[in-house]
Design a protein around this motif. Structure first.
Motif, PDB file in Angstrom:
ATOM      1  N   LEU A  23       0.863  -1.131  -0.015  1.00  0.00           N
ATOM      2  CA  LEU A  23      -0.086   0.138   0.025  1.00  0.00           C
ATOM      3  C   LEU A  23       0.737   1.019  -0.018  1.00  0.00           C
ATOM      4  N   PHE A  24       1.966   1.219   0.971  1.00  0.00           N
ATOM      5  CA  PHE A  24       2.810   2.484   1.050  1.00  0.00           C
ATOM      6  C   PHE A  24       3.414   2.660  -0.305  1.00  0.00           C
ATOM      7  N   GLN A  25       3.970   1.620  -1.142  1.00  0.00           N
ATOM      8  CA  GLN A  25       4.621   1.829  -2.533  1.00  0.00           C
ATOM      9  C   GLN A  25       3.476   2.169  -3.362  1.00  0.00           C
ATOM     10  N   ASP A  29       3.131   8.399  -3.111  1.00  0.00           N
ATOM     11  CA  ASP A  29       3.005   9.510  -4.159  1.00  0.00           C
ATOM     12  C   ASP A  29       1.793  10.160  -4.030  1.00  0.00           C
ATOM     13  N   LYS A  30       0.898   9.730  -3.693  1.00  0.00           N
ATOM     14  CA  LYS A  30      -0.557  10.272  -3.501  1.00  0.00           C
ATOM     15  C   LYS A  30      -0.897  11.083  -2.163  1.00  0.00           C
ATOM     16  N   PHE A 102     -10.316  -0.732   1.190  1.00  0.00           N
ATOM     17  CA  PHE A 102     -10.601   0.626   1.858  1.00  0.00           C
ATOM     18  C   PHE A 102      -9.660   1.530   1.371  1.00  0.00           C
ATOM     19  N   VAL A 103      -8.397   1.532   1.238  1.00  0.00           N
ATOM     20  CA  VAL A 103      -7.361   2.506   0.905  1.00  0.00           C
ATOM     21  C   VAL A 103      -7.512   2.748  -0.762  1.00  0.00           C
ATOM     22  N   THR A 104      -7.863   1.675  -1.466  1.00  0.00           N
ATOM     23  CA  THR A 104      -7.939   1.873  -3.085  1.00  0.00           C
ATOM     24  C   THR A 104      -9.283   2.831  -3.466  1.00  0.00           C
TER      25      THR A 104
END
Length: 113
Positions: A23-25, A29-30, A102-104
């Motif tokens: 997720l971090f990778q 950048d966003k 959730f993050v997506t």
């Protein structure tokens, strides 16, 4: 911001760390921040785990538990998601199997605004 509370001896934590790195990778950048927080007293064990999973997000040793006291952490792993207004929007104790979706969804929604 995702804060993940984990321990070196925790099997489910070991399962979850690679997905947090992914997720971090994908989203750093966003504006996604991921912070790993371990209360392990053995700094060598933390370093070993960070190296084992090639973690590039910051990892903090909260040996005294001072940071953990500020969040609803009763077990590890616990994942806390904080929105841009500094509001806790998600807390999961145990493996957070829905975190990726959730993050997506969050970033998909943000991109469409």
């Amino acid at each position: 911001v995702i804060i993940n509370f984990w321990e070196t001896w925790c099997g489910p934590c070991q399962i979850e760390l690679p997905s947090l790195q992914s997720l971090f990778q994908r989203y750093s950048d966003k504006g996604l921040y991921v912070i790993g927080l371990s209360k392990s007293s053995k700094l060598d064990g933390i370093k070993e785990t960070v190296n084992k999973f090639s973690l590039t997000f910051p990892t903090i040793n909260d040996e005294a538990g001072e940071i953990s006291k500020s969040y609803p952490v009763q077990a590890v792993p616990t994942t806390v998601v904080i929105d841009s207004n500094l509001k806790i929007v998600r807390v999961t104790q145990g493996l957070d199997l829905g975190l990726d979706a959730f993050v997506t969804e969050h970033f998909k929604t943000s991109d469409s605004k």
